[in-house]
Every structure is written in structure tokens, then in C-alpha cells.
Design a protein around this motif. Sequence first.
Motif, mmCIF file in Angstrom:
data_model
loop_
_atom_site.group_PDB
_atom_site.id
_atom_site.type_symbol
_atom_site.label_atom_id
_atom_site.label_comp_id
_atom_site.label_asym_id
_atom_site.label_seq_id
_atom_site.Cartn_x
_atom_site.Cartn_y
_atom_site.Cartn_z
ATOM 1 N N ARG A 288 35.254 51.583 38.520
ATOM 2 C CA ARG A 288 34.110 51.795 37.325
ATOM 3 C C ARG A 288 34.188 50.945 36.215
ATOM 4 N N ILE A 289 35.521 50.499 35.760
ATOM 5 C CA ILE A 289 35.594 49.679 34.609
ATOM 6 C C ILE A 289 35.335 48.451 35.113
ATOM 7 N N PHE A 290 35.673 47.798 36.171
ATOM 8 C CA PHE A 290 35.238 46.165 36.481
ATOM 9 C C PHE A 290 33.791 46.368 36.667
ATOM 10 N N LYS A 291 33.094 47.162 37.028
ATOM 11 C CA LYS A 291 31.622 47.242 37.045
ATOM 12 C C LYS A 291 30.873 47.261 35.699
ATOM 13 N N SER A 292 31.668 47.938 34.862
ATOM 14 C CA SER A 292 31.143 48.006 33.501
ATOM 15 C C SER A 292 31.016 46.775 32.595
ATOM 16 N N GLN A 293 29.793 46.641 31.959
ATOM 17 C CA GLN A 293 29.575 45.435 31.033
ATOM 18 C C GLN A 293 30.599 45.801 29.773
ATOM 19 N N ASP A 294 31.070 46.677 29.659
ATOM 20 C CA ASP A 294 32.017 46.951 28.315
ATOM 21 C C ASP A 294 33.270 46.254 28.477
ATOM 22 N N LEU A 295 33.633 46.196 29.831
ATOM 23 C CA LEU A 295 35.053 45.380 29.907
ATOM 24 C C LEU A 295 34.911 44.035 29.441
ATOM 25 N N ASP B 205 39.718 46.479 52.846
ATOM 26 C CA ASP B 205 38.439 46.404 53.018
ATOM 27 C C ASP B 205 37.877 46.711 51.224
ATOM 28 N N ARG B 206 38.490 47.650 50.799
ATOM 29 C CA ARG B 206 38.044 48.077 49.514
ATOM 30 C C ARG B 206 37.900 47.085 48.506
ATOM 31 N N PRO B 207 39.395 46.318 48.017
ATOM 32 C CA PRO B 207 39.451 45.505 47.128
ATOM 33 C C PRO B 207 38.576 44.036 47.600
ATOM 34 N N LEU B 208 38.268 43.999 48.749
ATOM 35 C CA LEU B 208 37.409 42.902 49.210
ATOM 36 C C LEU B 208 35.734 43.073 48.618
ATOM 37 N N LYS B 209 35.273 44.153 48.552
ATOM 38 C CA LYS B 209 34.220 44.641 48.069
ATOM 39 C C LYS B 209 34.032 44.226 46.563
ATOM 40 N N THR B 210 35.506 44.966 45.969
ATOM 41 C CA THR B 210 35.414 44.784 44.624
ATOM 42 C C THR B 210 35.277 43.230 44.065
ATOM 43 N N ILE B 211 36.156 42.395 44.804
ATOM 44 C CA ILE B 211 36.208 41.219 44.550
ATOM 45 C C ILE B 211 34.904 40.494 44.685
ATOM 46 N N ALA B 212 34.184 40.756 45.580
ATOM 47 C CA ALA B 212 32.759 40.360 45.819
ATOM 48 C C ALA B 212 31.915 40.453 44.707
ATOM 49 N N GLU B 213 31.966 41.713 44.395
ATOM 50 C CA GLU B 213 31.205 42.315 42.810
ATOM 51 C C GLU B 213 31.541 41.591 41.623
ATOM 52 N N LEU B 214 32.847 41.238 41.567
ATOM 53 C CA LEU B 214 33.518 40.557 40.289
ATOM 54 C C LEU B 214 33.033 39.009 40.327
ATOM 55 N N GLN B 215 33.094 38.595 41.515
ATOM 56 C CA GLN B 215 32.574 36.997 41.691
ATOM 57 C C GLN B 215 31.116 36.987 41.135
ATOM 58 N N LYS B 216 30.186 37.825 40.962
ATOM 59 C CA LYS B 216 28.996 37.743 40.639
ATOM 60 C C LYS B 216 28.919 37.680 39.095
ATOM 61 N N ARG B 217 29.931 37.749 38.497
ATOM 62 C CA ARG B 217 30.157 37.950 37.014
ATOM 63 C C ARG B 217 30.664 36.500 36.337
ATOM 64 N N HIS C 217 39.499 31.509 40.494
ATOM 65 C CA HIS C 217 40.751 30.685 41.257
ATOM 66 C C HIS C 217 41.398 31.681 42.210
ATOM 67 N N ASP C 218 41.694 32.799 41.293
ATOM 68 C CA ASP C 218 42.626 33.867 41.682
ATOM 69 C C ASP C 218 41.740 34.813 42.542
ATOM 70 N N LEU C 219 40.408 35.139 42.373
ATOM 71 C CA LEU C 219 39.675 35.858 43.160
ATOM 72 C C LEU C 219 39.237 35.243 44.666
ATOM 73 N N GLU C 220 39.077 34.096 44.365
ATOM 74 C CA GLU C 220 38.802 33.401 45.702
ATOM 75 C C GLU C 220 40.000 33.378 46.548
ATOM 76 N N ALA C 221 41.527 32.954 46.041
ATOM 77 C CA ALA C 221 42.587 33.130 46.793
ATOM 78 C C ALA C 221 42.866 34.548 47.416
ATOM 79 N N TRP C 222 42.649 35.506 46.534
ATOM 80 C CA TRP C 222 42.841 36.926 47.050
ATOM 81 C C TRP C 222 41.916 37.447 47.984
ATOM 82 N N GLN C 223 40.590 37.079 47.707
ATOM 83 C CA GLN C 223 39.651 37.042 49.167
ATOM 84 C C GLN C 223 39.849 36.623 50.359
#
Length: 372
Positions: A177-184, A210-222, A230-236
Motif C-alpha cells: 500500500r505504501i509503495f503504491k501511495s503517491q505520498d511515499l 511472485d508477489r515481490p515480482l508484481k510489486t517491483i513491476a509496479e514500482l518500475q513505472k514510477r 538498478h536495484d529493482l532490475e537486478a532483484w527482478q
Amino acid sequence: MRSGLVVLSVFALVLSGFRIKSGEKNYEDFKPHMRAVYASLVTIFPLALNTRSFTSKDNNKAIQENLNLIAQHAKEINTLAAKDEKGHAYLSLQLERNARQAALKYKDGLHDQAHFFVEELYDTCLSCHTSRSSSTDSAFTMDLSKNLDLDAMGTFGKAKFLALSRQFDRALDEYERIFKSQDLSLEELMHFDPLVDYLVLAVRVKGDADRPLKTIAELQKRPLPGPVKHDLEAWQKSLKQVKSRPKKQSDLEFARTLMKDVNRDRMSLVNTIFASKYLKDHLKRANISAKDKAETYYQLGICELSIGESLLAGESGMYLEESIRLAPKASFAKRAFELYEESVTLGYTGSAGINLPVEEKARLDELRKLVF
């Protein structure tokens, strides 16, 4: 944020190291200490919510009595856990030491130092909860948490509290929820590093790629800074690779594969967290040879150093020491000693130089003689 979470440190005592299944032999021995700590926490909880309440003379007696009680029962818990799995035994020892220091410092009127040790208790409890692969949620604290204003605990306070109370799915929901929030803010993302806490929960505790893969995909849109991207790409990439584990490989063999190209940096964080999960699973197996157990502890020591939490670095020292004692002439023993010596030395290095306590120097000398 840590000062706002100081109360969780005390509360977390009831949650740390107490995951004794009802069918296990020593469960009944733990129960009275669990109940006593819980009763004390109910009293101290509202008083520890902020620094003003914690230092108020009006609350001094209640806080001191309950800190004393927590320290007393933490000592008993440490005694009971001393013969348990090494990681659990170490954390129980840290629990007892920090609880004792919190009580002593508060008694001497050193409230800032008492706060520090209560925060250390929080770190110990968080480490204990996220260092194990068991993902069973607990309803033990549900009644108490119903009356808490979780939203007042800071940006990540609610998520951390839910993790401490073993409500792992709810904790993951809150992080997402926090990662999706624009307030972060980017400052919070960089400074508090919540992605590491999230990955430890998802990967090591829940064993879910699977769960963090979806979260990372969402974060990469920001829009994010280069290092975060670079961290997100490596973790993915790592999460996708871990999903293709060969079925015939044992936990230790797969952990070796994951650790093959691991460096002590953020790029290999996912491999390190997953490896620690499988290494801990391997230790649960019956009839492990001393050599395999020593290697498992060695690899765990590297994992905890790589994850980078201050408390886990202390736990890594315990793992490295145990690996040396089990197999001092193994091929990895010298490297284990080098890493152990480095972590201990850095831990006692300050502006005045290196100030090793006598017992630490003696332990280093003893291990050095075993290896060389």
C-alpha cells in the motif's frame, strides 16, 4: 522514526523467540514467562509511546517495575533457549542483555540510553521474526492490537508492527500500500530502505517470488533515481531465476548455487535472502554431518553480513564462529575467521581507535589458534 517505534521494542519481547509449538517438549516451560512479559507489556505500552511519557516522573515507578520484570523473564527465556538452534540461542541472549541494560539505565536516570537499549530489543525481535522461514501468522496479539492506533506509528511503523506480531500477510499488504501511495517520498524510500524489509518478509518468511515480482513491476513505472532502478532490475532478474530451482537439488546445494556469484552488495540481495532461507531449512534436517553443518553456518554468516542489518551482522558473527568451531580445518575456515575478525573489529572501532573487550580478544585468539 525509530523513536516513535520505541514502544514496539518493548512490546516485541512477547513476540521474539516464543514461537514454541504446543506439541514441543519445552513449551510448558516457556509459557509462564511469556504470560508474565505479556502482562507487563500491557501496562508499559501506553507509557512508552513517546519520549515525554517515557521520561515523566509520574510514570517512573510503573516503567521501572515493568522493565525489571521484562529483564527477569528475558533471563529465564535465554536460559531455556540456550540449547536451541544457534540463531535462536544467540537472539535470546541478545534479548536478555538488552532487557537488562534497559532496566539498569532507566534506574540510573539515563533515559536516552534506556531508550537505546529498548530500541535494540526491537531490532532483536524483528531479526528473530524475519530470520526464520516459518510463515505462520499469529493471533497472539490480536486483542491488544485492536486498541492500538497503528496509523500513528509513522510511515512504516504499522508494517513493522504487523511483522513483529507475525501478521505477515497484512505486513506485506501494508508495505505494498505504501509503495503504491503517491505520498511515499524518495527521501523515505532511500533513507528507510523499506524494500529490504519487504523482500525479507516476502522471500525468506513467505518463500514467495511472485508477489515481490508484481510489486517491483509496479514500482518500475514510477520515476526513480538511477541506483533504485538498478536495484529493482537486478532483484527482478534474481527472483525470476530463483523460481527455476532444480527439483533434485538439496537445500544446501541450491543455496551454494545462489551464493556462487554473491557479493556483499545490494545487487545480489535477493539471492542472499533466498539462500539464507534454504540454509536455515537445511539446518532443520536430521543427521547433518558436522562438515555440512559447519558449511551451512559459514554460508549463513556471509548471508547475514550481505543483507546488511546491524543486528544481523552480530548474528553473522555467531554463525561464523560456530562454523569455525565445528570444522576449524575446513577449506572455508580461514575465510570464516577473516570475516569474523573483521566484523568484531569494526564493531569496536571508534574515534579513539579499536577498543576490544578482554573477552572478545580472548575469543579471537582462541579461534585463530584453531584455524592456523
